[in-house]
Scaffold this motif. Sequence first.
Motif, short mmCIF file in Angstrom:
data_model
loop_
_atom_site.label_atom_id
_atom_site.label_comp_id
_atom_site.label_asym_id
_atom_site.label_seq_id
_atom_site.Cartn_x
_atom_site.Cartn_y
_atom_site.Cartn_z
N CYS A 225 0.81 -1.16 -0.11
CA CYS A 225 0.06 -0.02 0.03
C CYS A 225 0.77 1.33 0.08
O CYS A 225 0.38 2.25 -0.14
N GLY A 226 2.19 1.21 0.07
CA GLY A 226 3.21 2.23 -0.11
C GLY A 226 3.16 3.02 1.20
O GLY A 226 3.40 4.06 1.37
N MET A 227 3.17 2.39 2.48
CA MET A 227 2.98 2.52 3.88
C MET A 227 4.22 2.16 4.57
O MET A 227 4.69 0.90 4.53
N HIS A 228 4.85 3.12 5.59
CA HIS A 228 5.67 2.49 6.47
C HIS A 228 5.12 2.67 7.63
O HIS A 228 4.49 3.50 7.98
N LEU A 229 4.98 1.46 8.54
CA LEU A 229 4.56 1.49 9.87
C LEU A 229 5.40 1.31 11.00
O LEU A 229 6.07 0.31 11.41
N PRO A 230 5.91 2.60 11.49
CA PRO A 230 7.31 2.54 12.35
C PRO A 230 6.79 1.82 13.81
O PRO A 230 7.73 1.19 14.26
N LEU A 231 5.72 2.16 14.43
CA LEU A 231 5.39 1.21 15.46
C LEU A 231 5.47 -0.04 15.28
O LEU A 231 5.96 -0.93 16.11
N THR A 232 4.66 -0.68 14.17
CA THR A 232 4.78 -2.16 13.93
C THR A 232 5.97 -2.57 13.74
O THR A 232 6.38 -3.63 13.92
N THR A 233 6.89 -1.99 12.98
CA THR A 233 8.11 -2.47 12.60
C THR A 233 9.12 -2.62 14.03
O THR A 233 9.75 -3.32 13.97
N THR A 234 9.13 -1.88 14.84
CA THR A 234 9.78 -1.67 15.97
C THR A 234 9.13 -2.94 16.82
O THR A 234 9.93 -3.80 17.65
N GLN A 235 7.95 -3.17 16.97
CA GLN A 235 6.98 -4.19 17.69
C GLN A 235 7.53 -5.29 17.19
O GLN A 235 7.75 -6.66 17.96
N ALA A 236 7.74 -5.57 15.89
CA ALA A 236 8.43 -7.06 15.46
C ALA A 236 9.74 -7.35 15.82
O ALA A 236 9.93 -8.43 16.19
N GLU A 237 10.67 -6.32 15.84
CA GLU A 237 11.88 -6.23 16.15
C GLU A 237 12.03 -6.86 17.75
O GLU A 237 12.56 -7.64 18.27
N LEU A 238 10.96 -6.22 18.62
CA LEU A 238 10.78 -6.88 19.84
C LEU A 238 10.33 -8.21 19.94
O LEU A 238 10.94 -9.10 20.66
N LEU A 239 9.49 -8.61 19.15
CA LEU A 239 8.94 -10.01 19.01
C LEU A 239 10.37 -11.04 18.62
O LEU A 239 10.34 -11.94 19.07
N ARG A 240 10.91 -10.51 17.87
CA ARG A 240 12.04 -11.39 17.40
C ARG A 240 13.05 -11.56 18.43
O ARG A 240 13.62 -12.65 18.72
N ALA A 241 13.32 -10.51 19.31
CA ALA A 241 14.17 -10.51 20.63
C ALA A 241 13.66 -11.39 21.58
O ALA A 241 14.24 -12.29 22.21
N ALA A 242 12.21 -11.46 21.73
CA ALA A 242 11.59 -12.24 22.75
C ALA A 242 11.66 -13.61 22.65
O ALA A 242 11.96 -14.73 23.13
N ILE A 243 11.60 -13.77 21.00
CA ILE A 243 11.68 -15.31 20.56
C ILE A 243 13.12 -15.78 20.82
O ILE A 243 13.32 -16.97 21.36
N THR A 244 14.12 -14.90 20.76
CA THR A 244 15.51 -15.28 20.87
C THR A 244 15.60 -15.54 22.44
O THR A 244 16.32 -16.69 22.70
#
Length: 297
Positions: free
Chosen positions: A252-271
Motif C-alpha cells: 500500500c506504499g506505507m511504512h508502519l514505524p510502531l509495528t516495525t519496532t514491535q516486530a523487532e521486539l517479538l524477534r528478540a523475545a523469541i531469541t
Amino acid sequence: MTRDAPAGIIGLGLMGIALSARLIDAKIPLIGFDIDPVRCKMFKASGGMVANSVRELAGRCRTIIVAVYCGEQVEALLDEINDGAGAARPVVICATTCGPREIIRIAARASGTGLPLVEAPISGTSTEVLDGTATALLAGDDGVIDQARGLLNILCPRSLRVGAIGDASRAKLAINLILQNNRAALAEGIAFAERMGLDGYAFLAAARQSAACSRVMDSKGEKMLTRDYRPQSHIAQTLKDAELIIEEAGRCGMHLPLTTTQAELLRAAITLEGPKRDSAAVIEAIRRPSALAGVLR
C-alpha cells in the motif's frame, strides 16, 4: 447442519484444539487431522475421531475447518481436500490468518474445484475461543456463510460479516496491528513501572482504572507480571502476523514505524524465550534489552 453429520478440522494446534472443544462440547461429531501424532492423540482423548489423512477426512465431512499455521499450508491442502471429497463438495471454513492476496488466490482455486469457501479468521486467543469471547470475521458468498451458519455460531458466538473474500484478512491484519502494539505498549509500561520501583500488581490495577485501560491488560497483564508464558497464542504466530501486516503495508506504499519496532521486539523475545511461548513474552525484550540489541545489529 445436522448434529449427526460429522464436521472436520485440519490443524490441531492451540486454535484448532480450542475450536474442536467448542464443537465437541456441542455434541457435534468431529473428525480431525494433524501431521503431529501427539496432537492427534490429545484430540482423540478429548472426544474427537482421528482421520489417517486429509483425503479420508474430506470424504467423510460436509464442512471442513482449516486452522493451520499459514496461507501457504492452506493452499497445499486444497488438492487433498478436493481429491478426497469426490462428488460431495464440503464447505471449507478457513480460520487461518492469511494475507489478502493469499486468501483471494485460495478462494479462486477452491471455486475452480467446486469447493465453497468461507473466509473466517478469528480475532482472539485460544482461551477466548474456548470461553466464547473471540470474534470471527466472515467474508464470502452470503449463501455459503448462511449454509455454514449453525457451525459458525458454535465456533464463535460473536461474528461480523465484513464483505467479500479478502476483506476479512484485511480487517484481521488491521485489528492485529492495534492489538499487537497495545500489547507491546502494556509490556513497556509494566517494565517501566517495575524499573521505577512500583509494585507491578498495584500499577496494573491503577492502569485498569485509567484512561489507558484496554482489554489486553486483562488477557496479558498478569501473565507479564508473573512471567507465565504458557501459550494462549504462540509468539512465533504473532510475529508471522506482524510480518504479514508489514508486507501488506508495503504493497500500500506505507511504512508502519510502531509495528516495525514491535516486530523487532517479538524477534528478540523469541531469541530469549523460544517461538512457542505466549505473546506476553514480548515484555522480556524490554526487561532484557541486550537481546533486542542483538536483533538490531
